[in-house]
Every structure is written in structure tokens, then in C-alpha cells.
Design an enzyme around this catalytic site. Structure first.
Site, PDB file in Angstrom:
ATOM      1  N   PHE A  57       0.806  -1.227   0.000  1.00  0.00           N
ATOM      2  CA  PHE A  57       0.000   0.000   0.000  1.00  0.00           C
ATOM      3  C   PHE A  57       0.839   1.277   0.000  1.00  0.00           C
ATOM      4  CE2 PHE A  57       0.464  -1.309   4.480  1.00  0.00           C
ATOM      5  CZ  PHE A  57       1.026  -0.159   5.026  1.00  0.00           C
ATOM      6  N   ARG A  85      -4.175   6.984  20.443  1.00  0.00           N
ATOM      7  CA  ARG A  85      -4.555   5.785  19.685  1.00  0.00           C
ATOM      8  C   ARG A  85      -5.993   5.381  20.046  1.00  0.00           C
ATOM      9  NH1 ARG A  85      -1.424   4.777  15.838  1.00  0.00           N
ATOM     10  NH2 ARG A  85      -2.323   2.725  15.590  1.00  0.00           N
ATOM     11  N   THR A  91      -8.114   1.306  12.787  1.00  0.00           N
ATOM     12  CA  THR A  91      -7.734   1.797  11.460  1.00  0.00           C
ATOM     13  C   THR A  91      -8.916   1.780  10.500  1.00  0.00           C
ATOM     14  OG1 THR A  91      -5.483   1.001  11.810  1.00  0.00           O
ATOM     15  CG2 THR A  91      -6.117   1.475   9.544  1.00  0.00           C
ATOM     16  N   ARG A 102     -12.262   8.065  14.138  1.00  0.00           N
ATOM     17  CA  ARG A 102     -12.430   7.302  12.899  1.00  0.00           C
ATOM     18  C   ARG A 102     -13.859   6.782  12.728  1.00  0.00           C
ATOM     19  NH1 ARG A 102      -6.520   4.415  13.238  1.00  0.00           N
ATOM     20  NH2 ARG A 102      -5.383   6.000  12.036  1.00  0.00           N
ATOM     21  N   HIS A 115      -3.984  10.214  11.492  1.00  0.00           N
ATOM     22  CA  HIS A 115      -2.812   9.356  11.709  1.00  0.00           C
ATOM     23  C   HIS A 115      -2.312   9.643  13.114  1.00  0.00           C
ATOM     24  CE1 HIS A 115       1.323   7.786  11.293  1.00  0.00           C
ATOM     25  NE2 HIS A 115       1.654   8.878  11.961  1.00  0.00           N
TER      26      HIS A 115
END
EC number: 2.7.4.6
Length: 137
Positions: A57, A85, A91, A102, A115
Site C-alpha cells: 500500500f 490511539r 484503522t 475514525r 494518523h
């Protein structure tokens, strides 16, 4: 106090939700000690994500991260890396917990809004990649 590094990715900047993401960051008790809006070149993105250069990726990630401006942040808080985090979430936004950045704002695994450093070693590389000591307050 610990510091960590964060990026508000191009997808979030394009959708004009930078302020909403910053509200969540400050609402979670983080102190923003460095912040700037920049437009990464492909070479800068490749240097930043160098640890992933052998991953399939890598090229798509660097192209995505250099397509439009991003907001880079240095954040400070007790246990900042783990706390950031947790606030980011998984993710893949589909797998992220409710209330995480997210889950609330992510579109896909790639366009997942933010990120964050995953370790003290990553933060030690990532923060000075974008900020000089004079820029951190």
C-alpha cells in the site's frame, strides 16, 4: 507529560471537518503544542512513511497523503500515545468504537481522517520530521 504526533489527513481537510476533529482532541484533554497546515510533496510523504516502503500500500498511501493539504499536530498529555490511539479508534472505521474520531468521521481504511504515532520511537521520529524545537510550545 508525554508527546505524540498526529495528522489530520487530506480526506478530513477536504471535507472541512478539521475544526470538529480539533474539538474532539481538545475535548479529550490534549494540549496542542504544535500545529500547522501543510501540503506534503510525494517525496516528503515517502520519507515520512519510509518504514512502510516494502508494503503493497506504500505508493497509494503516499499519493493519498500528498493529494491535498494536511494538518500536522504535536499533542501533549499523560500517556499521550496510548490516549491518542484510543481516541483515533481502529484503522478501519467500520471496526472502530463509537465516539472515536475514525468511527465518527472516517470513510474507509485509507480515508480514516487521522494518523497517530504508534510508539515512543515513532513519535520521536515523527514530531521533529515536521516541527523544530522552536515551533513546539
Amino acid at each position: 507529560m508525554e508527546r505524540t504526533f498526529a495528522i489530520i489527513k487530506p480526506d478530513a481537510v477536504e471535507r472541512n471537518i478539521t475544526g470538529k476533529v480539533l474539538d474532539k482532541i481538545e475535548g479529550a484533554g490534549f494540549k496542542i503544542v504544535g500545529m500547522k497546515k501543510i501540503h506534503l510533496t510525494k517525496n516528503e510523504a515517502e520519507g515520512f512513511y519510509y518504514v512502510h516502503k516494502e508494503r503493497p500500500f506504500f505508493n497509494d498511501l503516499c499519493t493519498f497523503m500528498s493529494r491535498n493539504p494536511v494538518v500536522v499536530l504535536a499533542l501533549e498529555k499523560e500517556n499521550a500515545i496510548a490516549a491518542w490511539r484510543e481516541l483515533m479508534g481502529a484503522t478501519n472505521p467500520a471496526n472502530a468504537e463509537a465516539g472515536t474520531i475514525r468511527k465518527d468521521f472516517g470513510v474507509s481504511i485509507e480515508e480514516n481522517t487521522v494518523h497517530g504515532s504508534d510508539s515512543p520511537e515513532s513519535a520521536a521520529f515523527e514530531i521533529p520530521y515536521f516541527f523544530s524545537q522552536l515551533e513546539l510550545v
